[in-house]
Structures are given as C-alpha cells and as structure tokens.
Design an enzyme around this catalytic site. Structure first.
Site, short mmCIF file in Angstrom:
data_model
loop_
_atom_site.label_atom_id
_atom_site.label_comp_id
_atom_site.label_asym_id
_atom_site.label_seq_id
_atom_site.Cartn_x
_atom_site.Cartn_y
_atom_site.Cartn_z
N ALA A 139 0.87 -1.18 0.00
CA ALA A 139 0.00 0.00 0.00
C ALA A 139 0.91 1.23 0.00
CB ALA A 139 -0.87 -0.03 1.24
N GLU A 185 -0.60 -9.25 -0.55
CA GLU A 185 -2.03 -9.50 -0.32
C GLU A 185 -2.81 -9.49 -1.63
OE1 GLU A 185 -1.88 -6.32 2.60
OE2 GLU A 185 -2.77 -7.65 4.06
N GLU A 205 4.65 -4.98 7.34
CA GLU A 205 3.92 -3.90 8.02
C GLU A 205 4.40 -3.68 9.45
OE1 GLU A 205 2.55 -6.29 6.19
OE2 GLU A 205 1.09 -5.41 4.82
N1 CAA Z 1 4.61 3.19 -0.60
C1 CAA Z 1 5.01 4.36 -1.14
N2 CAA Z 1 6.16 4.51 -1.80
C2 CAA Z 1 6.93 3.41 -1.95
C3 CAA Z 1 6.58 2.17 -1.42
C4 CAA Z 1 5.34 2.08 -0.72
N3 CAA Z 1 4.89 0.92 -0.23
N4 CAA Z 1 7.55 1.29 -1.72
C5 CAA Z 1 8.47 1.96 -2.41
N5 CAA Z 1 8.11 3.24 -2.55
C6 CAA Z 1 8.82 4.31 -3.24
C7 CAA Z 1 10.00 4.80 -2.42
O1 CAA Z 1 9.58 5.74 -1.45
C8 CAA Z 1 10.85 5.41 -3.49
O2 CAA Z 1 10.33 6.67 -3.81
P1 CAA Z 1 11.33 7.95 -3.93
O3 CAA Z 1 12.17 7.62 -5.12
O4 CAA Z 1 10.38 9.07 -4.16
O5 CAA Z 1 12.09 8.01 -2.68
C9 CAA Z 1 10.61 4.49 -4.69
O6 CAA Z 1 9.40 3.80 -4.42
C10 CAA Z 1 11.69 3.46 -4.87
O7 CAA Z 1 11.83 2.78 -3.65
P2 CAA Z 1 13.24 2.59 -2.91
O8 CAA Z 1 14.14 3.73 -3.25
O9 CAA Z 1 12.97 2.36 -1.47
O10 CAA Z 1 13.74 1.26 -3.65
P3 CAA Z 1 14.77 0.18 -3.07
O11 CAA Z 1 15.06 -0.72 -4.22
O12 CAA Z 1 15.88 0.81 -2.35
O13 CAA Z 1 13.90 -0.64 -1.98
C11 CAA Z 1 11.95 -1.79 -1.16
C12 CAA Z 1 12.80 -1.41 -2.39
C13 CAA Z 1 12.75 -2.73 -0.25
C14 CAA Z 1 10.71 -2.52 -1.66
C15 CAA Z 1 11.57 -0.52 -0.38
O14 CAA Z 1 11.02 0.42 -1.29
C16 CAA Z 1 10.54 -0.73 0.68
O15 CAA Z 1 10.87 -1.23 1.76
N6 CAA Z 1 9.28 -0.36 0.42
C17 CAA Z 1 8.19 -0.46 1.39
C18 CAA Z 1 7.71 -1.90 1.54
C19 CAA Z 1 6.62 -1.97 2.58
O16 CAA Z 1 6.81 -1.67 3.74
N7 CAA Z 1 5.39 -2.37 2.14
C20 CAA Z 1 4.24 -2.47 3.01
C21 CAA Z 1 3.41 -1.20 2.88
S1 CAA Z 1 2.14 -1.09 4.10
C22 CAA Z 1 0.92 -2.10 3.53
O17 CAA Z 1 0.96 -2.64 2.43
C23 CAA Z 1 -0.22 -2.24 4.48
C24 CAA Z 1 -1.25 -3.20 4.09
O18 CAA Z 1 -1.26 -4.36 4.42
C25 CAA Z 1 -2.36 -2.76 3.33
#
Ligand code: CAA
Length: 331
Positions: A139, A185, A205
């Site tokens: 998300a 999911e 999460e």
């Molecule tokens: N939401 C918003 N933006 C996201 C995102 C997310 N879930 N995942 C990645 N992005 C964005 C980053 O902020 C980044 O944007 P900027 O360039 O503007 O900074 C861009 O995508 C590229 O991401 P990274 O620079 O972080 O890429 P990376 O290769 O270094 O890392 C990753 C990749 C490990 C997937 C890392 O992006 C990450 O940890 N993302 C979040 C994963 C996460 O926590 N997901 C769960 C979300 S909560 C959820 O889903 C709740 C639910 O159950 C409904």
C-alpha cells in the site's frame, strides 16, 4: 537488496536510481504489446502518441473493452496498462517510480479494469502483473502515513481492492520482484500465482508500526501454514520464490523473463474452456476457505449437479463420446 541486510528489508540501492527508472520505462514499452487506455491524458500528448492510440482503437479484438473504458468512465488510466490477447485480459501495474505502490488512484483503475474484463464475454481469464522489479511494494505508505483513525474508519481504506475477490473469472498473478504488504495480499487475492525467480513475498507492516490490512494475516496462514505466516508477519522478513513454491504460496517458479509468458499460457488454457464452468470450478475451490469440509462438499456437489443444466456439459461430454472437439457455447 534483501541479502544486503540479512533477512531485513533493505532500502540500499544496488543500482543508481536513474538506471532503475530507465529500466522501467523500457519495461513499459517493450515488455509486451501493451497500450494505455488514457483518453484524457492523451489529449495533452503529442500528435505521435495520439495517432498510436487511434491506431490501437481500430484493432477489432480490443474494441469492446476500450469503448467501455472510454465511454463509461471519464477518468483515464494513468497507473495501469491494459491489453486483451487471445481471450486473456492483461492488467499491468505501471507506477514504476513508486514500485507499483497501491495508491488510491491505482486501486481504482485496477478495479475498473478488472470489472470491465469480468463483464467482457470475449475474455475468459485475466493476468495481473507488475514490473520486473516490483509486482507491488505494498500500500502507498506516503498516502497512508498522515491518515487518522477517523479518516479510515469513516471512509474505509482499500475499499475497491477488496473487489478483486469478487471477480468471477480466474486471475493469474505473474509476480516478479517485490510483492510486499498490500502487494503480497493482492497476489494472494488472485487465483494462481506464478513467480519469477526474483520474486520476494513479504508482510513487512510490523516495521511500519502497523499490521497487514488487506487479508495478509488471514490468507497467508491458509497458504503457507501458521508457523511460516507467523514468522513473516511478526518479523517482516520476506520469503523468496523457491520458499514460496515449497510452501504452496505460488504454483510454480519460472525464470523472470518467462513469468508473463507462463501466466499467459495458463490463462489461455483456462480461456479455452467454458466460461461458466470455469467460474463454477473457481467458486468451488474458493469455497474451501469459507466452510467446513462437509459444507464445502455439499456446495461442490450442488454446483457439480448444476453443470448438467448447461449446454456446455452436454457439449463437452458428447464431444468426448463422439471423439470430436467441443465448441463451447458459454451457457
Ligand atoms: N509506498 C510508497 N512509496 C513506496 C513504497 C510504498 N509501499 N515502496 C516503495 N516506494 C517508493 C519509495 O519511497 C521510493 O520513492 P522515492 O524515489 O520518491 O524516494 C521508490 O518507491 C523506490 O523505492 P526505494 O528507493 O525504497 O527502492 P529500493 O530498491 O531501495 O527498496 C523496497 C525497495 C525494499 C521494496 C523498499 O522500497 C521498501 O521497503 N518499500 C516499502 C515496503 C513496505 O513496507 N510495504 C508495506 C506497505 S504497508 C501495507 O501494504 C499495508 C497493508 O497491508 C495494506
């Protein structure tokens, strides 16, 4: 990336950002014969692109879907790509700069596209995919971060995403790269998951101070068992494609460059059968999550009997008896 910090999700960039983005833009144009149904945005685009859309609009196999999209909804698709090929509707999540994070707009577009394919009689099965780097990284954290309890309680959250499970036609997820949080999911809401070797499935999460909110705590244990699901949800650690296959989360692992092709093969095969019978089979398998064995067996028996009320049951069995090939009527 995952490996660089042990089992933790690491955000270290192994590839410079510009290279990642360039890679994505290549994907969007070359991965397959995709097109964007995006009339509003299109008006602001250069002439060359306008020509390409009008050319696509003349392709007969795509007409009903596009007409529906362009006349029923004023809103254009900006975050997904849609294509119809060999009776298969393909939806590609296309928000590369945010790793296909599931923001409200993307979710709404996905919902519209799935509904349109579900009601399109020329489509028998749907493939849902992302990019080589990310099916979806969850998300949209940036969109969610400032929401209050009252915001989400009063308005709901991810409302349209829950419609994925209402789609009657089978959905095959073709997953490469990250399928995290809501991305994992979403994949689990599909009916079959085919994973590329790079796929990483996780529910991170816990590291954000929250818990999975689109079915992760419920569907994951049913797919991989309690212990593995608990470890994934409580540590946030992802599993790789091979582990996902061993655990039963995905039906198979293929090389990354074959993931969409493999999903298409499965989807084409499914599309070659009678649509109502396919839908009954999907409904029956899904019933196993909703009921006891006794209730599920009763449900299956009733639907099995009801296939005898269809022309396609007669068609299929007569074709076998007469050593012919069935010609499904979809009724
Ligand atoms: N939401 C918003 N933006 C996201 C995102 C997310 N879930 N995942 C990645 N992005 C964005 C980053 O902020 C980044 O944007 P900027 O360039 O503007 O900074 C861009 O995508 C590229 O991401 P990274 O620079 O972080 O890429 P990376 O290769 O270094 O890392 C990753 C990749 C490990 C997937 C890392 O992006 C990450 O940890 N993302 C979040 C994963 C996460 O926590 N997901 C769960 C979300 S909560 C959820 O889903 C709740 C639910 O159950 C409904």
């Amino acid at each position: 990336m995952f490996a660089s910090k042990g089992t933790q999700l690491s955000r270290t960039r192994a590839v410079p950002r510009f290279a990642q983005i360039r890679n994505y833009s290549n994907v969007a144009t070359t991965r397959s014969n995709l097109f964007q149904v995006n009339p509003m945005k299109f008006n602001a685009r250069p002439q060359q692109q306008m020509t390409s859309l009008s050319t696509i609009n003349r392709v007969p196999t795509q007409h009903s879907f596009e007409r529906k999209m362009s006349t029923q909804t004023e809103k254009a698709f900006e975050m997904i790509l849609v294509e119809k090929k060999d009776k298969v509707g393909v939806v590609t999540l296309n928000r590369p700069k945010a790793l296909n994070a599931l923001c409200t707009q993307l979710i709404q577009e996905l919902d519209q596209a799935l509904k349109a394919f579900d009601s399109d009689p020329s489509v028998g099965c749907i493939v849902l995919t992302g990019s080589p780097k990310a099916f979806a990284a969850g998300a949209d954290i940036k969109e969610m971060s400032s929401k209050t309890y009252m915001d989400v309680y009063k308005n709901g959250i991810f409302n349209e995403l829950e419609n994925v499970i209402k789609v009657k036609k089978p959905i095959v997820a073709a997953v490469s790269g990250y399928a995290l949080g809501g991305g994992c999911e979403l994949a689990m809401m599909c009916d079959i998951i085919i994973a590329g070797e790079s796929a990483k499935f996780g529910q991170p999460e816990i590291a954000l101070g929250t818990i999975p909110g689109i079915g992760g705590t419920q569907r994951l244990p049913r797919a991989v068992g309690k212990s593995k699901a608990m470890e994934m949800v409580l540590t946030g650690n992802p599993i790789d494609a091979q582990t996902a296959e061993r655990s039963g989360l995905v039906s198979r692992v293929v090389p990354d460059d074959k993931v969409v092709e493999s999903a298409m093969e499965v989807a084409k095969k499914i599309s070659s059968f009678s649509q109502p019978i396919v839908q009954m089979a999907k409904e029956c398998v899904n019933q196993t999550y909703e009921s006891s064995l006794k209730e599920g067996l009763h449900f299956e028996s009733r639907l099995f009997m009801s296939t005898f009320a269809t022309n396609d049951q007669k068609e299929g069995m007569n074709a076998f008896v007469n050593k012919g090939k069935p010609s499904w009527k979809n009724n």
